[in-house]
Design a protein around this motif. Structure first.
Motif, short mmCIF file in Angstrom:
data_model
loop_
_atom_site.label_atom_id
_atom_site.label_comp_id
_atom_site.label_asym_id
_atom_site.label_seq_id
_atom_site.Cartn_x
_atom_site.Cartn_y
_atom_site.Cartn_z
N ALA A 1 0.90 -1.18 0.02
CA ALA A 1 -0.03 -0.15 -0.03
C ALA A 1 0.97 1.33 0.05
O ALA A 1 0.57 2.20 -0.59
N ARG A 2 1.87 1.09 0.81
CA ARG A 2 2.81 2.32 0.84
C ARG A 2 3.39 2.65 -0.58
O ARG A 2 3.69 3.96 -0.75
N TYR A 3 3.57 1.71 -1.30
CA TYR A 3 4.43 2.03 -2.36
C TYR A 3 3.42 2.28 -3.84
O TYR A 3 3.89 1.85 -5.03
N SER A 4 2.29 1.95 -3.60
CA SER A 4 1.17 2.29 -4.46
C SER A 4 0.69 3.55 -4.74
O SER A 4 0.23 4.22 -3.77
N ARG A 5 0.79 4.28 -5.63
CA ARG A 5 0.41 5.58 -5.88
C ARG A 5 0.09 5.80 -7.41
O ARG A 5 0.42 5.44 -8.33
N THR A 6 -1.34 6.63 -7.44
CA THR A 6 -1.57 7.09 -8.58
C THR A 6 -1.33 8.52 -8.91
O THR A 6 -1.63 9.43 -8.24
N VAL A 7 -0.97 8.76 -10.15
CA VAL A 7 -0.65 10.15 -10.42
C VAL A 7 -1.40 10.54 -11.63
O VAL A 7 -1.73 9.66 -12.67
N GLN B 1 3.53 -1.81 -16.35
CA GLN B 1 4.00 -1.57 -15.23
C GLN B 1 5.15 -0.74 -15.30
O GLN B 1 6.35 -1.27 -14.80
N GLU B 2 5.48 0.40 -16.21
CA GLU B 2 6.75 0.93 -16.51
C GLU B 2 7.45 1.42 -15.54
O GLU B 2 8.64 1.41 -15.43
N VAL B 3 6.66 1.94 -14.56
CA VAL B 3 7.08 2.46 -12.99
C VAL B 3 6.52 1.77 -12.37
O VAL B 3 5.24 1.85 -11.60
N PRO B 4 7.19 0.56 -11.33
CA PRO B 4 6.65 -0.35 -10.39
C PRO B 4 5.95 0.71 -9.53
O PRO B 4 6.63 1.37 -8.81
N GLY B 5 4.79 0.26 -8.88
CA GLY B 5 3.81 0.87 -7.94
C GLY B 5 3.14 2.11 -8.40
O GLY B 5 2.46 2.72 -7.48
N ILE B 6 3.63 2.55 -9.59
CA ILE B 6 2.72 3.74 -10.00
C ILE B 6 1.87 3.74 -10.98
O ILE B 6 2.10 2.92 -11.97
N THR B 7 0.66 4.07 -10.87
CA THR B 7 -0.45 4.11 -11.81
C THR B 7 -0.60 5.45 -12.49
O THR B 7 -0.79 6.38 -11.76
N PHE B 8 -0.79 5.43 -13.87
CA PHE B 8 -1.08 6.81 -14.40
C PHE B 8 -2.23 7.06 -14.93
O PHE B 8 -3.00 5.80 -15.48
N LYS B 9 -2.82 8.29 -14.81
CA LYS B 9 -4.22 8.62 -15.39
C LYS B 9 -4.02 9.80 -16.12
O LYS B 9 -3.08 10.56 -16.00
N THR B 10 -5.00 10.29 -16.92
CA THR B 10 -5.16 11.45 -17.65
C THR B 10 -6.12 12.47 -17.27
O THR B 10 -7.17 11.95 -17.06
N THR B 11 -6.08 13.68 -17.48
CA THR B 11 -7.04 14.58 -17.32
C THR B 11 -6.83 15.71 -18.60
O THR B 11 -5.59 16.13 -18.97
#
Length: 424
Positions: free
Chosen positions: A48-54, A88-98
Motif C-alpha cells: 500500500a505504501r508503494y502504490s500511488r496514482t498520479v 508497469q513501466e514504473v512499479p507501484g505507479i498508476t498513471f491517469k490523464t485529465t
C-alpha cells in the motif's frame, strides 16, 4: 501382609518434563503463527505504501478550428498512459490523464495551467499545440515546478529566450521541454528548399501575427535572403480579419514566384484558395508544420494542389519505431487521426513517465510526497527510443532530434518529398 503387589505410582519427573516440552512447542508454534501474520501485514502495508496514482494533464484545443490536431494529441497521450500502466513501466505507479481544452487561446491555456497546478496529483503536462498558448502557461507551471512537455511548439523563444536571434540564449523556465525541433531550424530548412530545391527567387511573406507564425516567417525570410533570394512583400493576416482578399491581390501583383505563410492551417488554406480562385495567381503557397494536416487540403480544396509544407521529424508511416503506435491507434478506433503531432504527443507523455521513473529511482524506490521538483530534475536526463526516434533534451530543454521533412500536396494528399536537417 496381603500378598498383592503394590501399584507403581506415576513418575512425576517424566510428567513434568513432558509438560514443559509441550508448553515450549505450543509457545514456539504460537510465535511462528504470529510472525507469519505480522509478515503478511507488513507486506500488505508495504504494498500500500508503494502504490500511488498520479496524473498527466493534457492541454490542447479540443474545440474550435484546431480541434482535429488537439484531439490527435489527447488520444496519443491516452495511448501512452495505457501502455505505461499495462507494462508497469514504473512499479507501484498508476498513471491517469485529465484533458483540458484551451481552444488555441492563450487566456484559456493560462487558466488550465493554474488548474493543473492546483491538482496535487498532477505530475506533468503534455501540450500545448500553440506557441502563443505556451508563452501564457510557462511562468505559472514553472513556479510550481510542474513539467510541461510540448509535442508541437516550435517558437525558439520558449526555450532560448526573447533575444536568441541576437545570440543571447537564456533558459528562463527549466520545467519546459519539447519533443519537436524548432523554427530556428525549420524556417531556414524551408527557405533552402524553396531556393535550391524549387528554384524560387522571389517570395511574398505573410504571417498570422502570432508568436509561432511571426517567428517562423522571420527565420524563413532571413535564410531566403542569405541564399540570394528577394522578399517581394510582407503582410500579416490576423485570425478573423477580412483583408485576405486584398492581400491575395497584392501577392498577385508582386511578381512573387512563391508565398510563404507563417501560421496555422485555417488562415493559410483560405489565403491559398483566394490566391488561386479570386486573384487567379498560380503561385504555390508554402508553410510550416501547422499546415501539414489533412484539414488544410479539405478546406483549400483544389487550390491546395501543388502547395508545400515543412514539418517536424520523419513521416510516421515509414518509421519502423512508429509501427506499434500506428497499429495501437488504429485498434483504439479513435474518430480523429493522430495528425502531425500524435506521435510526438505519445513521446511527450512517455518522457514524463520516464521522468517519474527517474524521480522514483532517485528516492529509494518511492515517489516523493511532492514529486514535481524531482520529476523536473529527472527530465533533463531522460533518454529513450521513442515512436519518433531517439528522444532526449539539450540543456535548453529542446529536442536533440533536428530532422525535418518537406511535403507537397499531390493528388489531394500530403506527399513527402525530402527529409533532412538544416545545414548552416
Amino acid at each position: 501382609m496381603s500378598g498383592k503387589q503394590p501399584v507403581e505410582g506415576p513418575n512425576w519427573n517424566d510428567m513434568l518434563n513432558h509438560m514443559k516440552h509441550r508448553r515450549t512447542w505450543a509457545v514456539s508454534a504460537s510465535l511462528t503463527a504470529l510472525l507469519l501474520v505480522l509478515t503478511a501485514c507488513s507486506a500488505d502495508n508495504a504494498g500500500a505504501r508503494y502504490s500511488r496514482t498520479v496524473t498527466i494533464a493534457v492541454d490542447a484545443p479540443l474545440t474550435g478550428p484546431l480541434a482535429p490536431m488537439g484531439k490527435g494529441i489527447a488520444n496519443s497521450v491516452e495511448l501512452a498512459v495505457r501502455q505505461a500502466n499495462r507494462t508497469q513501466e514504473v512499479p507501484g505507479i498508476t498513471f491517469k490523464t485529465t484533458i483540458l481544452d484551451d481552444r488555441g487561446e492563450p487566456f484559456r491555456g493560462k487558466a488550465n495551467a493554474a488548474r493543473a497546478v492546483g491538482a496535487s496529483d498532477v505530475v506533468g503536462m503534455v501540450g500545448p499545440l500553440n506557441s502563443g498558448v505556451a508563452l501564457s502557461m510557462q511562468e505559472t507551471l514553472d513556479r510550481a515546478h510542474l513539467t510541461l512537455v510540448s509535442p508541437a511548439n516550435t517558437n525558439p523563444t520558449l526555450t532560448l529566450g526573447p533575444d536568441w536571434l541576437a545570440g543571447e540564449k537564456v533558459r528562463r523556465f527549466p520545467s519546459y521541454f519539447r519533443t519537436v525541433t524548432t523554427d530556428a531550424s525549420q524556417g531556414p530548412f524551408a527557405a533552402q528548399f524553396a531556393y535550391e530545391g524549387l528554384g524560387k527567387r522571389r517570395v511574398f511573406v505573410v504571417d498570422d501575427d502570432e508568436p509561432y507564425g511571426k517567428g517562423l516567417a522571420a527565420t524563413f525570410s532571413a535564410e531566403f535572403i542569405r541564399q540570394g533570394g528577394t522578399v517581394a512583400g510582407r503582410e500579416n493576416i490576423g485570425a478573423g480579419e477580412q483583408n485576405r482578399g486584398a492581400v491575395a491581390m497584392e501577392i498577385a501583383a508582386s511578381n512573387a514566384d512563391i508565398v510563404f505563410f507563417g501560421g496555422l492551417y485555417p488562415e493559410c488554406s483560405r489565403l491559398s484558395k483566394l490566391l488561386k480562385t479570386v486573384a487567379r495567381a498560380d503561385i504555390p503557397v508554402m508553410g510550416g508544420d501547422a499546415i501539414d494536416d489533412p484539414a488544410y487540403i479539405k478546406e483549400a480544396g483544389d487550390a491546395a494542389e501543388g502547395d508545400y509544407a515543412t514539418s517536424v521529424g520523419v513521416p510516421t508511416d515509414i518509421l519502423s519505431s512508429a509501427r506499434f503506435f500506428v497499429s495501437s491507434y488504429k485498434i483504439a478506433d479513435y474518430k480523429t487521426p493522430p495528425g502531425t503531432y500524435g506521435a510526438y504527443a505519445y513521446d511527450s507523455a512517455w518522457a514524463i513517465v520516464q521522468g517519474v521513473k527517474g524521480a522514483v529511482a532517485n528516492n529509494s524506490g518511492r515517489l516523493p510526497s511532492n514529486p514535481r521538483p524531482a520529476v523536473t530534475d529527472a527530465m533533463q536526463s531522460v533518454t529513450f527510443s521513442g515512436v519518433t526516434g531517439p528522444v532526449s533534451f539539450d540543456r535548453y530543454g529542446d529536442s536533440t532530434d533536428k530532422q525535418l521533412t518537406v511535403y507537397a500536396v499531390r493528388g489531394g494528399k500530403w506527399t513527402p518529398l525530402r527529409t533532412g536537417s538544416y545545414v548552416n
